[in-house]
Design an enzyme around this catalytic site. Structure first.
Site, short mmCIF file in Angstrom:
data_model
loop_
_atom_site.label_atom_id
_atom_site.label_comp_id
_atom_site.label_asym_id
_atom_site.label_seq_id
_atom_site.Cartn_x
_atom_site.Cartn_y
_atom_site.Cartn_z
N HIS A 195 35.23 12.31 -22.65
CA HIS A 195 35.41 12.92 -23.67
C HIS A 195 35.96 11.69 -24.66
O HIS A 195 36.66 11.82 -25.81
CB HIS A 195 36.32 14.03 -23.84
N CYS A 219 39.12 23.78 -23.37
CA CYS A 219 40.41 24.58 -24.12
C CYS A 219 40.21 25.65 -24.52
O CYS A 219 39.35 26.40 -24.60
CB CYS A 219 40.68 23.47 -25.32
N TYR A 271 40.18 12.73 -14.45
CA TYR A 271 39.62 13.00 -15.72
C TYR A 271 39.60 12.05 -16.68
O TYR A 271 40.67 11.38 -17.01
CB TYR A 271 40.02 14.29 -16.24
N ASP A 323 29.84 16.51 -27.24
CA ASP A 323 29.67 17.29 -25.87
C ASP A 323 29.58 18.87 -26.31
O ASP A 323 28.52 19.32 -25.59
CB ASP A 323 30.85 17.24 -25.18
#
Ligand code: ADP
Ligand code: SF4
Length: 691
Positions: A175, A31, A172, A267
């Site tokens: 997360h 991000c 994806y 992470d």
């Protein structure tokens, strides 16, 4: 190949499905807080990474449908064809420097409150939306038609991504932040149809999306799959063994496995709570499950460590987000054998705070991050000097060091004077606090650069004042003398000195960092700063055996560190070390042996016994020299003095990232066009008006 054969393994090309990565440096999706608001700035930032040698440069998450918008966070979108040009611009910038462009498609599912689209959120099971703020709404359970739609939308977005020029198009599920994860998870998927229940059923959508995407674009594009190995929540979340079983079911379908941990805070664990390579135990062995290349992250900044992890067969490519932010030219430096020039990430997560505060990404180590297009700054290049006028910098903290190295690279004659016997200012002191050792890299990298610059002279043990500055006779003076923590309690809550009785023992963070420790066993830390300092000092005092209480008007300690994803870890660590946390309380008065606190809601007060109080409130700029020089303006002409500028904490105390940025800004703008404040000093894009 590298100048240093130890690293050759990192420079070998590797096939990823139908495309070939030129080396093993892989910028995983991350991000930026720029997204659809700042598309050209974002495109150029990614382009600079490609220029720095990364083989693959990815986007942040790209929403593939408007039924999952993550407003207020600013990511990218491929909702329809109108979104293609902004992504195409990014792919162009990445391709211009020979890298592959990767795009991470996402549907946020339960994590998208849909505050912009106002659609009812979709999820495998209709739980409350699990965004970032206890949003008062629930998702609805998807039916079969919804699942068919989801597959069609994903496929359409993959085709658009290819049209935009991307070479890798992700499926994806990592997360714990998206619908695919929610389908995979026992916790969030309570379905009784063929998409829920058994492992095979929960993996069904993943398998379908992988096959759909390969069929749509797999002839020319690679299809990576990103999953979390573990949520680190024990049996409540996904654990490694179950994830391995999932990978086993679809092992050969994607072209690459990109493995991470969930949630994001695990992470991108800050250096205060984890070391380089911390994810290796979770990834080691996955390569036995698949013949496809594996990429993994771990805040890798050491090429030796990177080469070892590839050599050991744990991963094929080194995944980096933060190390690529701190040093977009890390791969080039490895290739050229310039290892000492690598600007190592310090693991502070200020970059993450850009996303959390919906503002463009910034980095403590790399002040050019996010400024590549809007200000034309470059992490490795800076325009040559425009005059022969030398510069004197007073203070060698982050601001002074950055100004000195950047001005030195421009070619100016620079003198850097520091009153202490070591470089680094606040960083030299703060990196001795518990967990902050890696922050010393802010100093180390700059000291190394200065060492190579013959035109920069560094003088330690050299305290200057206004008279010595005038005697020095330098036309430009930069005051980078930092700030001192206040002893009178003035800060956010008290805008006038707080009542402190005679004989009360009051200390500041500077005292503690200079080894002046409290007398007596009971210490109150009044945290009116709310970032890391209060929490870290409470930790230090608890480690030294003090009975420590943290008092804060906020609902938790170090509340701003939510933006660096550290708050939970800080509070947990303090509680485990026996620190008492008194939230929602004000500090009203300090007397010898006790303090008065009160509840922020009811105002009810209580007296608490305490031998000492550490006031973590605000800082006073050390701007004496600047003020004295301003008063002696009449002496400037004789001294040849033309300008005096305070930068960093000496102007206005803030984060280390602010100080580095301020030093860089001085160096970038010296002898450039005057910035009057009337015109916006950076490029920006405005929304297109539709008729
Ligand atoms: P910043 O974060 O803005 O860089 P720091 O507090 O980290 O500020 O660094 C300021 C540095 O300036 C410190 O190393 C301090 O010792 C040094 N300094 C302060 N006053 C003087 C002075 N009068 N002469 C030389 N160095 C000074
Ligand atoms: Fe690393 Fe901090 Fe820069 Fe993020 S902001 S890349 S954690 S140095």
């Amino acid at each position: 190949m590298s100048q240093d054969t130890r690293f050759d393994i990192l420079l070998q090309p590797i096939e990823i499905g139908p495309v070939t990565a030129r080396n093993r440096f892989y910028q995983v999706p991350h991000c930026t807080g720029m997204g659809y608001r700042d598309p050209t700035a974002l495109a150029h930032m990614r382009g600079v990474k490609a220029e720095g040698g990364w083989a693959v440069v990815c986007t942040e998450q790209v929403e593939f449908h408007w039924s999952a918008d993550i407003t207020p966070f600013i990511e990218l979108r491929l909702w329809d064809d109108r979104d293609v040009p902004m992504l195409a611009r990014m792919a162009e910038q990445i391709h211009a420097h020979g890298a592959l462009a990767g795009l991470e498609l996402v549907h946020n599912g339960l994590h998208g409150p849909n505050f912009q689209s106002r659609e009812v959120p979709l999820a495998p099971t209709g739980f409350p939306v699990a965004g970032f703020g206890y949003e008062p709404l629930q998702a609805r359970t998807m039916d079969k038609a919804d699942i068919r739609n989801l597959r069609r939308w994903h496929r359409a977005a993959a085709l658009r991504a290819r049209r935009a020029g991307f070479d890798l198009i992700y499926v994806y599920g990592g997360h714990a932040l998206n619908i695919l994860h929610q389908f995979l998870s026992r916790e969030f998927n309570h379905r009784s149809d063929e998409y829920g229940g058994s492992l095979e059923n929960r993996v069904r959508l993943l398998e379908e999306l992988l096959i759909d995407t390969r069929e749509a674009v797999g002839d020319t594009c690679a299809v990576p799959c990103r999953l979390s190995m573990d949520e680190l929540r024990g049996a409540a979340g996904l654990e490694r063994a179950e994830t391995e079983d999932m990978i086993g079911l679809v092992a050969e379908i994607p072209d690459l496995w990109d493995l991470c941990l969930a949630g994001w805070e695990n992470d991108s664990l800050s250096s205060r709570f984890g070391e380089e390579g911390g994810q290796e135990p979770f990834i080691a062995g996955v390569k036995k499950l698949t013949t496809k290349p594996v990429v993994g992250v771990g805040r890798y900044t050491s090429p030796d460590r990177m080469a070892a992890v590839v050599r050991k067969g744990i991963v094929d490519l080194i995944g980096c987000a933060r190390p690529s932010i701190a040093d977009p030219f890390l791969p080039k430096k490895v290739e050229e054998g310039r290892i000492e020039d690598i600007r190592e990430c310090i693991g502070c997560n200020i970059c993450v705070s850009g996303d959390y505060t919906m503002s463009p990404i910034r980095c403590t180590q790399n002040p050019t991050m996010g400024e590549e297009w809007r200000k034309g700054w470059h992490p490795e290049r800076i325009r040559p000097k425009e005059t022969e006028k030398p510069v004197l910098i007073v203070g060698a903290g982050p601001a002074g060091l950055e100004a000195a190295q950047a001005l030195g690279k421009r070619g100016y004659e620079v003198t850097l004077a520091e009153q202490r016997t070591e470089l680094g200012g606040r960083v030299a002191r703060e990196c001795r606090l518990p967990g902050l050792a890696a922050w010393g890299r802010v100093r180390n990298w700059r000291a190394e650069q200065l060492h190579k610059l013959a035109n920069v002279s560094v003088y330690l043990d050299s305290a200057l004042d206004a008279d010595t500055v005038l005697e020095f006779g330098c036309p430009r003076v930069v005051i980078a003398t930092g700030a001192r923590w206040r002893r009178d309690g003035v800060g956010r809550h008290w805008t006038a000195p707080m009542p402190i009785g005679d004989g009360a023992q009051v200390l500041t963070p500077d005292d503690i960092m200079e080894d002046r420790l409290p007398q007596g066993g009971r210490v109150i830390v009044w945290d009116d700063d709310h970032y890391y300092m209060g929490g870290v000092l409470a930790e230090l005092l608890a480690d030294k055996g003090y009975e420590t209480t943290c008092v804060t008007a906020a609902s938790e300690v170090s509340t701003w560190s939510r933006n660096t994803m550290e708050q939970h870890f800080i509070q947990t660590r303090l509680l485990e070390k026996g620190v008492r946390i008194r939230a929602f309380r004000l500090l009203n008065r300090i007397s010898p042996g006790c303090v008065e606190t009160s509840c922020v809601h009811t105002g009810r007060s209580e007296e608490v016994e305490a031998d000492a109080v550490v006031l973590v409130t605000s800082r006073t700029p050390a701007d004496r020299i600047a003020a004295d020089l301003a008063r002696r303006r009449d002496r400037w002409p004789d001294a040849g003095l033309e300008s005096v500028d305070a930068v960093g904490d000496a102007l206005a105390p803030a984060t280390i990232a602010h100080a580095v940025y301020a030093g860089r800004r001085y160096a970038e703008e010296l002898d450039g066009p005057a910035i009057t404040g009337d015109a916006v000093p950076f490029k920006r894009e405005l929304a297109e008006l539709v008729d």
